[in-house]
Design a protein around this motif. Structure first.
Motif, PDB file in Angstrom:
ATOM      1  N   UNK A  62    -106.630  10.273 -26.474  1.00 14.66           N
ATOM      2  CA  UNK A  62    -105.486  11.282 -26.386  1.00 14.66           C
ATOM      3  C   UNK A  62    -106.008  12.200 -25.254  1.00 14.66           C
ATOM      4  N   UNK A  63    -106.340  11.607 -24.182  1.00  6.85           N
ATOM      5  CA  UNK A  63    -106.227  12.365 -22.994  1.00  6.85           C
ATOM      6  C   UNK A  63    -105.146  12.212 -21.842  1.00  6.85           C
ATOM      7  N   UNK A  64    -105.132  13.409 -21.142  1.00  5.48           N
ATOM      8  CA  UNK A  64    -104.417  12.933 -19.801  1.00  5.48           C
ATOM      9  C   UNK A  64    -105.142  13.718 -18.466  1.00  5.48           C
ATOM     10  N   UNK A  65    -105.203  12.754 -17.485  1.00  2.00           N
ATOM     11  CA  UNK A  65    -105.836  13.115 -16.264  1.00  2.00           C
ATOM     12  C   UNK A  65    -104.905  13.743 -14.990  1.00  2.00           C
ATOM     13  N   UNK A  66    -105.250  14.922 -14.645  1.00  2.00           N
ATOM     14  CA  UNK A  66    -104.605  15.509 -13.430  1.00  2.00           C
ATOM     15  C   UNK A  66    -105.614  15.738 -12.331  1.00  2.00           C
TER      16      UNK A  66
END
Length: 243
Positions: free
Chosen positions: A107-111
Motif C-alpha cells: 500500500x505505497x505510492x512513490x514520488x
C-alpha cells in the motif's frame, strides 16, 4: 475470522473500516479510512551528494461519534517511519535500490524529484514496472499534475512540510534510528528564507556547502500524500428534508 465490534479492519488497498455486523443501519453510516505509505526519493549526484529515501505512514481512522451508528474520520496523521541515504553513481543503481525497498512494503505510492539528475528515472521506473509520480520542481508558488507527471514549486514543497510539522500532523517516529533522526532534524532546522538576485524570497535548505537530501525526500513523500492522492467522494440521501 471473528471480528470484534469497534475494532478496525484493514481491507485491500489499505482501506480501514469499522465492522457493522451486517446491520443495514450501521452500513449506511460507515466511513472508510486509510493506512498507506508515502515514499519520497531525492535523487543525488556523484561524490558527496547521496540519494535519499524517506517513508511516511499516512493514516486516517474511522471511529464511532457516540451518536447512534454515526461514524467520522480522524484527521490525516503523517509519521516519518524510515529514512536512508545511499551514494549511487548510476541511475540504474538508484532504480534497483528503490525497487528492493518497495518490494518489502504494501500500500505505497512513490514520488520523486525528476528535476535534473532525476529526469532519466521517469522512463526507467516505468520500464521496471514501478509506479511513480515524477515531480519537476519549479519556481513560484503553484502545483499541477497531468498523469504521472507533476510540477510543484519549491515554496509549496517546503511550506507544506513546515505547516504539517508546526500543527503536529507530521511527526518523526520515536523508533527511527537516532542517527537518522538527528540527521533529519538537522536538515529540517536548516531550512530558511533567502533572497534571490532578483530580490525575491525563496526557501533554501542545507546551507552553504551542505545538502538536505532527507528533508527533500520528506517533502516529496508528503506532497504526494497531501496534494496528489485521489480524494474519496461519498453521496448520501438526506432524511427528513423537504425542499
Amino acid at each position: 475470522m471473528s471480528v470484534i465490534p469497534g475494532e478496525l479492519v484493514e481491507l485491500d488497498g489499505g482501506r480501514l473500516v469499522l465492522p457493522t455486523n451486517a446491520d443495514p443501519a450501521g452500513a449506511g453510516h460507515q466511513k472508510i479510512g486509510f493506512r498507506r505509505l508515502a515514499v519520497g526519493l531525492d535523487v543525488g549526484g556523484r561524490g558527496d551528494d547521496p540519494s535519499a529515501l524517506v517513508i511516511i505512514r499516512a493514516e486516517s481512522r474511522p471511529y464511532m461519534t457516540g451518536r447512534g451508528w454515526q461514524q467520522a474520520l480522524t484527521p490525516p496523521d503523517y509519521v516519518v517511519v524510515y529514512s536512508e541515504t545511499a551514494r549511487l553513481d548510476e541511475a540504474t543503481d538508484v532504480v534497483e535500490w528503490v525497487g528492493q525497498k518497495l518490494q518489502k512494503l504494501k500500500n505505497w505510492h512513490l514520488t520523486f524529484d525528476a528535476t535534473g539528475l532525476g529526469a532519466p528515472l521517469t522512463s526507467m521506473f516505468h520500464a521496471a514496472k514501478i509506479p511513480a509520480l515524477s515531480v519537476s520542481i519549479t519556481a513560484g508558488a503553484t502545483f499541477s499534475r497531468k498523469g504521472n507527471l507533476a510540477r510543484v514549486s519549491k515554496q509549496v514543497l517546503f511550506e507544506n512540510a513546515a505547516v504539517c510539522l508546526q500543527n503536529g500532523t507530521l511527526r518523526i517516529a520515536g523508533g527511527l534510528p537516532e542517527r537518522e533522526k538527528q540527521a533529519l532534524m538537522s536538515e529540517i532546522q536548516s531550512v530558511e528564507y533567502a533572497e534571490t538576485s532578483a530580490g525575491n524570497l525563496t526557501l533554501k535548505a542545507g546551507g552553504r556547502g551542505h545538502h538536505a537530501d532527507r528533508f527533500s525526500a520528506l517533502t516529496l513523500a508528503l506532497i504526494g500524500e497531501t496534494h496528489f492522492q485521489p480524494a474519496r467522494f461519498e453521496t448520501a440521501q438526506l432524511a427528513g428534508y423537504w425542499g
